[in-house]
Design a protein around this motif. Structure first.
Motif, PDB file in Angstrom:
ATOM      1  N   ILE A 320      10.380  64.194  36.097  1.00  0.00           N
ATOM      2  CA  ILE A 320      11.795  64.091  35.723  1.00  0.00           C
ATOM      3  C   ILE A 320      12.117  62.620  35.488  1.00  0.00           C
ATOM      4  N   ALA A 321      12.790  62.339  34.388  1.00  0.00           N
ATOM      5  CA  ALA A 321      13.153  60.966  34.043  1.00  0.00           C
ATOM      6  C   ALA A 321      14.589  60.927  33.530  1.00  0.00           C
ATOM      7  N   PRO A 322      15.209  59.747  33.525  1.00  0.00           N
ATOM      8  CA  PRO A 322      16.574  59.633  33.002  1.00  0.00           C
ATOM      9  C   PRO A 322      16.661  60.077  31.547  1.00  0.00           C
ATOM     10  N   PHE A 323      17.826  60.494  31.147  1.00  0.00           N
ATOM     11  CA  PHE A 323      18.074  60.916  29.775  1.00  0.00           C
ATOM     12  C   PHE A 323      17.811  59.740  28.830  1.00  0.00           C
ATOM     13  N   PRO A 324      17.052  59.946  27.745  1.00  0.00           N
ATOM     14  CA  PRO A 324      16.693  58.842  26.843  1.00  0.00           C
ATOM     15  C   PRO A 324      17.916  58.193  26.190  1.00  0.00           C
ATOM     16  N   ARG A 325      17.833  56.893  26.000  1.00  0.00           N
ATOM     17  CA  ARG A 325      18.913  56.133  25.375  1.00  0.00           C
ATOM     18  C   ARG A 325      18.455  55.548  24.054  1.00  0.00           C
ATOM     19  N   GLY A 326      19.420  55.079  23.290  1.00  0.00           N
ATOM     20  CA  GLY A 326      19.087  54.401  22.042  1.00  0.00           C
ATOM     21  C   GLY A 326      18.292  53.141  22.313  1.00  0.00           C
ATOM     22  N   ASN A 327      17.690  52.608  21.296  1.00  0.00           N
ATOM     23  CA  ASN A 327      16.769  51.493  21.482  1.00  0.00           C
ATOM     24  C   ASN A 327      17.431  50.186  21.900  1.00  0.00           C
ATOM     25  N   ASN A 328      18.679  49.992  21.535  1.00  0.00           N
ATOM     26  CA  ASN A 328      19.348  48.722  21.831  1.00  0.00           C
ATOM     27  C   ASN A 328      20.498  48.883  22.820  1.00  0.00           C
ATOM     28  N   VAL A 329      20.463  49.936  23.610  1.00  0.00           N
ATOM     29  CA  VAL A 329      21.532  50.211  24.570  1.00  0.00           C
ATOM     30  C   VAL A 329      21.034  49.930  25.976  1.00  0.00           C
ATOM     31  N   GLN A 330      21.872  49.310  26.781  1.00  0.00           N
ATOM     32  CA  GLN A 330      21.494  49.028  28.155  1.00  0.00           C
ATOM     33  C   GLN A 330      22.457  49.676  29.145  1.00  0.00           C
ATOM     34  N   GLU A 331      23.706  49.208  29.154  1.00  0.00           N
ATOM     35  CA  GLU A 331      24.673  49.651  30.150  1.00  0.00           C
ATOM     36  C   GLU A 331      25.443  50.893  29.708  1.00  0.00           C
ATOM     37  N   SER A 332      24.921  52.029  29.999  1.00  0.00           N
ATOM     38  CA  SER A 332      25.637  53.276  29.727  1.00  0.00           C
ATOM     39  C   SER A 332      24.928  54.403  30.458  1.00  0.00           C
ATOM     40  N   GLY A 333      25.388  55.602  30.266  1.00  0.00           N
ATOM     41  CA  GLY A 333      24.769  56.731  30.941  1.00  0.00           C
ATOM     42  C   GLY A 333      25.333  58.031  30.418  1.00  0.00           C
ATOM     43  N   PRO A 334      24.799  59.143  30.882  1.00  0.00           N
ATOM     44  CA  PRO A 334      25.258  60.453  30.422  1.00  0.00           C
ATOM     45  C   PRO A 334      26.523  60.914  31.153  1.00  0.00           C
ATOM     46  N   ILE A 335      26.981  62.098  30.773  1.00  0.00           N
ATOM     47  CA  ILE A 335      28.228  62.664  31.290  1.00  0.00           C
ATOM     48  C   ILE A 335      27.927  63.748  32.317  1.00  0.00           C
ATOM     49  N   ILE A 336      28.848  63.954  33.223  1.00  0.00           N
ATOM     50  CA  ILE A 336      28.737  65.055  34.174  1.00  0.00           C
ATOM     51  C   ILE A 336      28.860  66.376  33.421  1.00  0.00           C
ATOM     52  N   GLY A 337      27.967  67.300  33.727  1.00  0.00           N
ATOM     53  CA  GLY A 337      28.029  68.625  33.123  1.00  0.00           C
ATOM     54  C   GLY A 337      28.167  69.680  34.201  1.00  0.00           C
ATOM     55  N   GLY A 338      27.857  70.906  33.858  1.00  0.00           N
ATOM     56  CA  GLY A 338      27.945  71.984  34.841  1.00  0.00           C
ATOM     57  C   GLY A 338      29.336  72.568  34.929  1.00  0.00           C
ATOM     58  N   GLY A 339      29.801  72.801  36.147  1.00  0.00           N
ATOM     59  CA  GLY A 339      31.108  73.426  36.316  1.00  0.00           C
ATOM     60  C   GLY A 339      31.738  73.091  37.644  1.00  0.00           C
ATOM     61  N   SER A 340      32.921  73.635  37.850  1.00  0.00           N
ATOM     62  CA  SER A 340      33.680  73.384  39.077  1.00  0.00           C
ATOM     63  C   SER A 340      34.428  74.648  39.475  1.00  0.00           C
ATOM     64  N   ILE A 341      34.984  74.621  40.678  1.00  0.00           N
ATOM     65  CA  ILE A 341      35.707  75.780  41.209  1.00  0.00           C
ATOM     66  C   ILE A 341      37.212  75.543  41.082  1.00  0.00           C
ATOM     67  N   TRP A 342      37.894  76.512  40.503  1.00  0.00           N
ATOM     68  CA  TRP A 342      39.346  76.456  40.323  1.00  0.00           C
ATOM     69  C   TRP A 342      40.011  77.531  41.176  1.00  0.00           C
ATOM     70  N   ILE A 343      41.214  77.243  41.642  1.00  0.00           N
ATOM     71  CA  ILE A 343      42.035  78.212  42.374  1.00  0.00           C
ATOM     72  C   ILE A 343      43.200  78.605  41.478  1.00  0.00           C
ATOM     73  N   LEU A 344      43.298  79.866  41.126  1.00  0.00           N
ATOM     74  CA  LEU A 344      44.375  80.312  40.237  1.00  0.00           C
ATOM     75  C   LEU A 344      45.694  80.378  40.993  1.00  0.00           C
ATOM     76  N   LYS A 345      46.753  79.968  40.318  1.00  0.00           N
ATOM     77  CA  LYS A 345      48.040  79.816  41.005  1.00  0.00           C
ATOM     78  C   LYS A 345      48.882  81.091  41.033  1.00  0.00           C
ATOM     79  N   ASN A 346      48.490  82.123  40.307  1.00  0.00           N
ATOM     80  CA  ASN A 346      49.294  83.347  40.273  1.00  0.00           C
ATOM     81  C   ASN A 346      48.924  84.301  41.405  1.00  0.00           C
ATOM     82  N   LYS A 347      48.309  83.774  42.449  1.00  0.00           N
ATOM     83  CA  LYS A 347      47.912  84.569  43.604  1.00  0.00           C
ATOM     84  C   LYS A 347      48.817  84.246  44.794  1.00  0.00           C
ATOM     85  N   PRO A 348      48.940  85.183  45.750  1.00  0.00           N
ATOM     86  CA  PRO A 348      49.743  84.919  46.949  1.00  0.00           C
ATOM     87  C   PRO A 348      49.228  83.684  47.687  1.00  0.00           C
TER      88      PRO A 348
END
Length: 470
Positions: A320-348
């Motif tokens: 496993i290695a970091p996500f590949p970057r462009g040839n002249n890029v140094q300070e940057s990185g990828p974005i958070i992916g996946g998902g999260s848990i939400w609580i719906l407000k129309n519930k008691p």
């Protein structure tokens, strides 16, 4: 009450002033009695409900999710653990298909939604604009939950207007997966995976092997819009204007920037050189090819490590290695992916409070370690890495350190925070079509992305107008 009063007052017509006063007093007296009766009844109902709750058992929560395979099994084990520890709350898992299927089902019938809902990263803008959820920040503030225990880069993704709207859960980052055994056989150092696009190209040339009609390719990646987004961020570029839709609502796409054109140009070059192959849009097809050693390198989510491990069946060592970057890029990185848990407000309120109990329990160190080691998703709770469960996992998968390093080394800026628009599903499909046009020689990278940029911009404007987004 009003009907009773009107009926009584109607009968007063034609009577003397004295009788009217007498009856009016009677009406008011009856009204007071009725109100008192309702109050008493209301109190009795409240007590009865509480007693019934005790008699009828625990609060039951429905949890819509999109976790299949190994992740689904781990989630089931996690929920079983929660249910065993919380006799007053029971969570019922309901698989809704992939992220898009689940999201569209909620859109179609929001009133029929669950108590807990796992939403993919790009659903954030819509969930907020549609007003479907109770901000997680409300529970955090009330409960004085220490948000500092969570990874800040992950928290920042789901924070809007200084409010955390959902609880990060199955958070991921894209990484480069590679076959260490094939690296060694090709004379490459398996401990020095490629970091840049040029290095990916060079290693892919060394790894590509042709024998008769059979070719083992050095590299492949699915035609997936998420990867395009990640390459943009990795190269410090924005997906949409207005600070990636985070300073204010996005009004225009920016996918046809030079950074975007460079992505498709590089992608097409690898295929034209015969060191990469096009396996289509489905990531499962690329994962299968990697597991059967038809390709030596691929990019995918950190959350599919168990799937790749199962696909490889222990026949080779996965790096496993970091996500590949462009040839002249140094300070940057990828974005958070996946998902999260939400609580719906129309519930008691009782349902919402119980849902919060589950959400904060799920990110506690022991639970998070159990989740990460069973899936490959990010340990969003800092202390999770100090559990014995996680330490044992690292012994088995030492290469996972690259995922942690990438998480902690990614700078916090508008590019790495990712775009925020309400039409990301359509936008991804548009980018995938543009990519196919380039790969199949139907359009140049610039022309394909100019067209895609216009289409995405139109979708954004239509969405903003419909939702009243400003």
């Amino acid at each position: 009450m009003n009907k009773v009063q009107k009926s009584l007052e109607k009968g007063l017509k034609g009577e003397s002033k004295f009788m009217r006063l007498k009856h009016n007093f009677g009406v008011k007296f009856i009204a007071v009695l009725i109100v008192l009766g309702l109050l008493v009844t209301g109190c009795g109902t409240s007590t009865g409900t509480a007693n019934n709750a005790k008699q009828n058992g625990p609060v039951t929560l429905t949890f819509w999710h999109s976790m299949g395979g190994g992740a689904g099994k781990t989630l089931t084990a996690l929920v079983d653990k929660f249910n065993g520890e919380h006799k007053d709350i029971q969570v019922k898992l309901e698989y809704q298909g992939n992220y898009d299927d689940a999201f569209n089902k909620l859109k179609a019938s929001p009133d029929q939604g669950p108590d807990l809902f796992q939403v993919y990263d790009i659903g954030t803008r819509y969930m907020i604009d549609a007003g479907l959820a109770k901000p997680m920040q409300d529970f955090i503030d009330k409960d004085k939950f220490d948000i500092a225990q969570l990874e800040p880069h992950v928290v920042n993704y789901y924070t809007v207007g200084n409010k955390l709207y959902s609880m990060p859960f199955n958070s991921s980052m894209p990484v480069l997966y590679y076959n260490k055994d094939m690296f060694k056989a090709a004379g490459l150092d398996p401990e020095k995976p490629p970091k840049t696009w040029d290095e990916v190209e060079q290693d892919a040339k060394a790894l590509t092997q042709k024998s008769g009609d059979k070719t083992v390719y050095g590299f492949s990646q699915a035609i997936y819009g998420w990867f395009f987004e990640q390459y943009l961020a990795r190269n410090g570029a924005l997906y949409v204007n207005n600070g990636n839709g985070r300073d204010s609502a996005a009004t225009e796409a920016m996918v046809n920037s030079q950074a975007g054109v460079d992505i498709l140009t590089w992608w097409k070059k690898l295929i034209d050189e015969g060191v990469a192959t096009n396996l289509g849009r489905k990531t499962a097809d690329t994962q299968k090819a990697f597991g059967s050693q038809q390709i030596a390198m691929t990019v995918d989510s950190s959350g599919i490590l168990p799937n790749l491990t199962a696909a490889s069946d222990g026949k080779f060592n996965i790096g496993i290695a970091p996500f590949p970057r462009g040839n002249n890029v140094q300070e940057s990185g990828p974005i958070i992916g996946g998902g999260s848990i939400w609580i719906l407000k129309n519930k008691p309120q009782a349902q919402q409070d119980a849902a919060w109990t589950f959400a904060k329990w799920a990110v506690a160190p022991e639970q998070m370690a159990m989740w990460v080691t069973g899936t490959g998703y990010l340990p969003i709770t800092k202390e999770a890495v100090n559990t014995q469960t996680f330490k044992d996992f690292m012994v088995k998968y030492p290469s996972y350190q690259a995922v942690l390093d990438q998480l902690h080394n990614t700078p916090e800026n508008r590019a790495t925070q990712g775009g925020r628009i309400g039409v990301f599903t359509q936008a991804r499909a548009t980018i995938e079509t543009a990519t196919e046009q380039v790969i199949l020689n139907k359009a140049t990278p610039k022309d394909a992305l100019d067209s895609a940029n216009g289409a995405i911009t139109n979708s954004i404007k239509e969405y903003n107008q419909t939702m009243g987004t400003k």
